[in-house]
Design an enzyme around this catalytic site. Structure first.
Site, PDB file in Angstrom:
ATOM      1  N   PRO A 158      14.878  13.798 -20.264  1.00 51.25           N
ATOM      2  CA  PRO A 158      15.884  14.857 -20.172  1.00 51.25           C
ATOM      3  C   PRO A 158      15.755  15.924 -21.256  1.00 51.25           C
ATOM      4  CG  PRO A 158      16.866  12.846 -21.047  1.00 51.25           C
ATOM      5  CD  PRO A 158      15.462  12.506 -20.667  1.00 51.25           C
ATOM      6  N   CYS A 159      14.978  15.647 -22.303  1.00 50.85           N
ATOM      7  CA  CYS A 159      14.869  16.607 -23.410  1.00 50.85           C
ATOM      8  C   CYS A 159      14.173  17.897 -22.972  1.00 50.85           C
ATOM      9  CB  CYS A 159      14.108  15.982 -24.575  1.00 50.85           C
ATOM     10  SG  CYS A 159      14.882  14.493 -25.215  1.00 50.85           S
ATOM     11  N   HIS A 160      13.037  17.746 -22.293  1.00 45.65           N
ATOM     12  CA  HIS A 160      12.265  18.926 -21.914  1.00 45.65           C
ATOM     13  C   HIS A 160      11.817  18.897 -20.458  1.00 45.65           C
ATOM     14  CE1 HIS A 160      11.831  18.425 -26.327  1.00 45.65           C
ATOM     15  NE2 HIS A 160      12.125  19.705 -26.295  1.00 45.65           N
ATOM     16  N   GLY A 161      12.260  17.907 -19.702  1.00 40.23           N
ATOM     17  CA  GLY A 161      12.022  17.906 -18.261  1.00 40.23           C
ATOM     18  C   GLY A 161      10.733  17.273 -17.783  1.00 40.23           C
ATOM     19  N   PRO A 199       6.016  19.656 -19.574  1.00 34.33           N
ATOM     20  CA  PRO A 199       5.520  19.756 -20.962  1.00 34.33           C
ATOM     21  C   PRO A 199       4.614  18.600 -21.395  1.00 34.33           C
ATOM     22  CG  PRO A 199       7.855  20.257 -20.857  1.00 34.33           C
ATOM     23  CD  PRO A 199       7.485  19.732 -19.506  1.00 34.33           C
TER      24      PRO A 199
END
Length: 200
Positions: free
Chosen positions: A156-159, A173
């Site tokens: 959930p931090c960067h998908g 990412p």
């Protein structure tokens, strides 16, 4: 002429005693210093292999075991999850795990040992910035991931997204599939993480 009354035996004794005392002093200082530089028992145990009891693990379940300060997920994939792996390749950046880290015996579509292909053992850390992904193992929109979601893991931090073999999706990412640690089965109910001697 001045007479040399030096007692050579006494001089030799004093020199030897001084050298011995100096050596003892150096040893007394160096021993604690060198001991403090060695890894502690706690540090040694932190890097040691860990044994995991998977007797209670059932299809569709995941348990987490800490190893070397990292979460290692052990996932018992269902037949539906295993079947889905074959149809994910068009989503994935490295479907054959050519650029990712895993033992040679796990370089396959399951990213698992041939003896237990349904069991995924993976370090549960995103390969982007080391965040902690969450499990989204249900197919489709049931896990809030959209209708075309094949089931897997989501950071959930960067998908970043991964499938049920922890293989990374394209255009996210994270650059690599999640890492598979060395491991081996001690029995059908016990896994040793961190040691694979005899399995390569």
């Amino acid at each position: 002429m001045k007479q040399d009354n030096t007692n050579s035996g006494r001089r030799q004794f004093l020199v030897s005693a001084t050298v011995a005392m100096g050596a003892a002093g150096v040893t007394a200082i160096a021993t604690p210093l060198l001991s403090s530089m060695l890894p502690s028992a706690k540090a040694k145990s932190a890097g040691a292999p860990v044994e995991v009891d998977v007797a209670s693990l059932e299809p569709g379940m995941m348990i987490t075991q800490e190893w070397r300060g990292q979460p290692v997920w052990i996932v018992y994939r269902t037949p539906q999850m295993m079947k889905q792996l074959n149809s994910n390749t068009h989503f994935l950046a490295d479907p054959d795990s050519n650029s990712s880290e895993q033992p040679s015996y796990c370089k396959n579509i399951q990213r698992a040992m041939d003896s237990h292909p349904e069991i995924l053992v993976v370090v549960g850390i995103c390969t982007h910035l080391g965040c902690s992904p969450v499990s989204k193992m249900k197919v489709g929109a049931a896990d809030g991931m959209g209708g075309d979601w094949p089931g897997g893991f989501f950071c959930p931090c960067h998908g970043s997204k991964y499938d049920m073999s922890a293989r990374v999706f394209k255009s996210v990412p994270a650059p690599f599939n999640m890492r598979i640690p060395p491991y081996k089965y001690l029995s059908d109910k016990k896994i040793l993480i961190g040691d694979d001697k005899g399995e390569a």
